[in-house]
Design a protein around this motif. Structure first.
Motif, PDB file in Angstrom:
ATOM      1  N   PHE A 154       0.840  -1.195   0.000  1.00  0.00           N
ATOM      2  CA  PHE A 154       0.000   0.000   0.000  1.00  0.00           C
ATOM      3  C   PHE A 154       0.878   1.250   0.000  1.00  0.00           C
ATOM      4  O   PHE A 154       0.667   2.169  -0.787  1.00  0.00           O
ATOM      5  N   THR A 155       1.897   1.265   0.862  1.00  0.00           N
ATOM      6  CA  THR A 155       2.796   2.409   0.954  1.00  0.00           C
ATOM      7  C   THR A 155       3.579   2.608  -0.340  1.00  0.00           C
ATOM      8  O   THR A 155       3.704   3.723  -0.839  1.00  0.00           O
ATOM      9  N   ALA A 156       4.094   1.515  -0.885  1.00  0.00           N
ATOM     10  CA  ALA A 156       4.842   1.600  -2.147  1.00  0.00           C
ATOM     11  C   ALA A 156       3.950   2.124  -3.267  1.00  0.00           C
ATOM     12  O   ALA A 156       4.372   2.975  -4.063  1.00  0.00           O
ATOM     13  N   ALA A 157       2.722   1.645  -3.332  1.00  0.00           N
ATOM     14  CA  ALA A 157       1.786   2.089  -4.370  1.00  0.00           C
ATOM     15  C   ALA A 157       1.399   3.547  -4.168  1.00  0.00           C
ATOM     16  O   ALA A 157       1.265   4.305  -5.133  1.00  0.00           O
ATOM     17  N   PHE A 158       1.229   3.947  -2.911  1.00  0.00           N
ATOM     18  CA  PHE A 158       0.892   5.338  -2.599  1.00  0.00           C
ATOM     19  C   PHE A 158       2.013   6.266  -3.059  1.00  0.00           C
ATOM     20  O   PHE A 158       1.780   7.250  -3.757  1.00  0.00           O
ATOM     21  N   VAL A 159       3.243   5.940  -2.690  1.00  0.00           N
ATOM     22  CA  VAL A 159       4.398   6.767  -3.069  1.00  0.00           C
ATOM     23  C   VAL A 159       4.560   6.787  -4.585  1.00  0.00           C
ATOM     24  O   VAL A 159       4.850   7.833  -5.178  1.00  0.00           O
ATOM     25  N   ALA A 160       4.335   5.654  -5.234  1.00  0.00           N
ATOM     26  CA  ALA A 160       4.487   5.574  -6.687  1.00  0.00           C
ATOM     27  C   ALA A 160       3.488   6.466  -7.413  1.00  0.00           C
ATOM     28  O   ALA A 160       3.747   6.902  -8.533  1.00  0.00           O
ATOM     29  N   ALA A 161       2.350   6.755  -6.789  1.00  0.00           N
ATOM     30  CA  ALA A 161       1.324   7.578  -7.433  1.00  0.00           C
ATOM     31  C   ALA A 161       1.580   9.065  -7.270  1.00  0.00           C
ATOM     32  O   ALA A 161       0.974   9.872  -7.967  1.00  0.00           O
ATOM     33  N   THR A 162       2.459   9.440  -6.362  1.00  0.00           N
ATOM     34  CA  THR A 162       2.774  10.856  -6.209  1.00  0.00           C
ATOM     35  C   THR A 162       3.779  11.247  -7.284  1.00  0.00           C
ATOM     36  O   THR A 162       4.150  10.423  -8.125  1.00  0.00           O
ATOM     37  N   LEU A 163       4.229  12.460  -7.228  1.00  0.00           N
ATOM     38  CA  LEU A 163       5.194  12.913  -8.223  1.00  0.00           C
ATOM     39  C   LEU A 163       6.594  12.372  -7.971  1.00  0.00           C
ATOM     40  O   LEU A 163       7.520  12.654  -8.716  1.00  0.00           O
ATOM     41  N   LEU A 164       6.758  11.561  -6.912  1.00  0.00           N
ATOM     42  CA  LEU A 164       8.041  10.927  -6.621  1.00  0.00           C
ATOM     43  C   LEU A 164       8.205   9.675  -7.480  1.00  0.00           C
ATOM     44  O   LEU A 164       7.259   8.912  -7.651  1.00  0.00           O
ATOM     45  N   PRO A 165       9.384   9.425  -8.024  1.00  0.00           N
ATOM     46  CA  PRO A 165       9.576   8.233  -8.855  1.00  0.00           C
ATOM     47  C   PRO A 165       9.689   6.961  -7.996  1.00  0.00           C
ATOM     48  O   PRO A 165      10.513   6.881  -7.092  1.00  0.00           O
ATOM     49  N   PHE A 166       8.845   6.002  -8.273  1.00  0.00           N
ATOM     50  CA  PHE A 166       8.870   4.727  -7.563  1.00  0.00           C
ATOM     51  C   PHE A 166       8.042   3.724  -8.357  1.00  0.00           C
ATOM     52  O   PHE A 166       7.085   4.099  -9.024  1.00  0.00           O
ATOM     53  N   TYR A 167       8.387   2.447  -8.290  1.00  0.00           N
ATOM     54  CA  TYR A 167       7.681   1.424  -9.054  1.00  0.00           C
ATOM     55  C   TYR A 167       7.116   0.374  -8.114  1.00  0.00           C
ATOM     56  O   TYR A 167       7.834  -0.486  -7.615  1.00  0.00           O
ATOM     57  N   SER A 168       5.829   0.433  -7.887  1.00  0.00           N
ATOM     58  CA  SER A 168       5.175  -0.483  -6.961  1.00  0.00           C
ATOM     59  C   SER A 168       4.976  -1.870  -7.569  1.00  0.00           C
ATOM     60  O   SER A 168       4.748  -2.835  -6.837  1.00  0.00           O
ATOM     61  N   GLU A 169       5.067  -1.984  -8.875  1.00  0.00           N
ATOM     62  CA  GLU A 169       4.882  -3.294  -9.516  1.00  0.00           C
ATOM     63  C   GLU A 169       5.927  -4.299  -9.039  1.00  0.00           C
ATOM     64  O   GLU A 169       5.628  -5.493  -8.926  1.00  0.00           O
ATOM     65  N   LEU A 170       7.111  -3.824  -8.748  1.00  0.00           N
ATOM     66  CA  LEU A 170       8.162  -4.719  -8.247  1.00  0.00           C
ATOM     67  C   LEU A 170       7.775  -5.296  -6.890  1.00  0.00           C
ATOM     68  O   LEU A 170       7.960  -6.492  -6.641  1.00  0.00           O
ATOM     69  N   ALA A 171       7.241  -4.456  -6.025  1.00  0.00           N
ATOM     70  CA  ALA A 171       6.779  -4.931  -4.713  1.00  0.00           C
ATOM     71  C   ALA A 171       5.620  -5.899  -4.878  1.00  0.00           C
ATOM     72  O   ALA A 171       5.561  -6.939  -4.204  1.00  0.00           O
ATOM     73  N   LEU A 172       4.712  -5.602  -5.791  1.00  0.00           N
ATOM     74  CA  LEU A 172       3.561  -6.469  -6.052  1.00  0.00           C
ATOM     75  C   LEU A 172       4.014  -7.865  -6.486  1.00  0.00           C
ATOM     76  O   LEU A 172       3.578  -8.872  -5.926  1.00  0.00           O
ATOM     77  N   VAL A 173       4.898  -7.918  -7.454  1.00  0.00           N
ATOM     78  CA  VAL A 173       5.367  -9.210  -7.972  1.00  0.00           C
ATOM     79  C   VAL A 173       6.179  -9.955  -6.908  1.00  0.00           C
ATOM     80  O   VAL A 173       6.046 -11.167  -6.750  1.00  0.00           O
ATOM     81  N   GLY A 174       6.997  -9.233  -6.155  1.00  0.00           N
ATOM     82  CA  GLY A 174       7.772  -9.866  -5.089  1.00  0.00           C
ATOM     83  C   GLY A 174       6.880 -10.505  -4.038  1.00  0.00           C
ATOM     84  O   GLY A 174       7.124 -11.637  -3.601  1.00  0.00           O
TER      85      GLY A 174
END
Length: 148
Positions: free
Chosen positions: A8-28
């Motif tokens: 949830f946190t990774a996806a939240f951060v990924a949706a802001t203007l900060l660069p982050f990829y939540s798909e990696l956390a999802l697959v992991g």
């Protein structure tokens, strides 16, 4: 539960203007045996709420449009408003895109899109993206098992 909250946190951060990829956390987490449905739910919720933060920031900034430091001038906003009135709200279905998607959610706030419609379209696009990631993972696992 920590895995879901982390996603949830990774996806939240990924949706802001900060660069982050939540798909990696999802697959992991999926590879670690977490429930796919719950992963989809937590990722979609986090990413959609992160996009809502962009919307609120965009909407809040409009209170300062008469200031000299405001990044967008009225003459630039007029054509953007016309374009957004015609195509913009539906472009939120593309808010999941890694490049430009976060900006769409910010612009939706700037253009004062109705929040309920913003939220529904953004959630649909982001939920669809996570569903595709889960499907591709499942297909990849099935191919590996079939080859073995």
């Amino acid at each position: 539960m920590e895995g879901y909250l982390g996603l949830f946190t990774a996806a939240f951060v990924a949706a802001t203007l900060l660069p982050f990829y939540s798909e990696l956390a999802l697959v992991g987490l999926l590879a670690a045996g977490y429930d796919a449905w719950l992963l989809w739910l937590w990722a979609t919720a986090g990413n959609t709420l992160g996009a809502a933060v962009n919307y609120v920031i965009g909407r809040w900034l409009m209170h300062y449009q008469d200031r000299r430091w405001f990044p967008v001038k009225e003459r630039q906003l007029r054509p953007a408003r016309r374009w957004y009135a015609r195509w913009g709200i539906w472009s939120l279905l593309m808010a999941w895109l890694p490049v430009g998607g976060d900006a769409l959610t910010f612009i939706a706030g700037l253009m004062r899109a109705p929040f309920w419609l913003f939220f529904v379209l953004t959630a649909a696009g982001k939920g669809g993206r996570y569903a595709v990631v889960l499907l591709l993972y499942a297909l990849g696992v099935a191919q590996v098992e079939q080859a073995a």
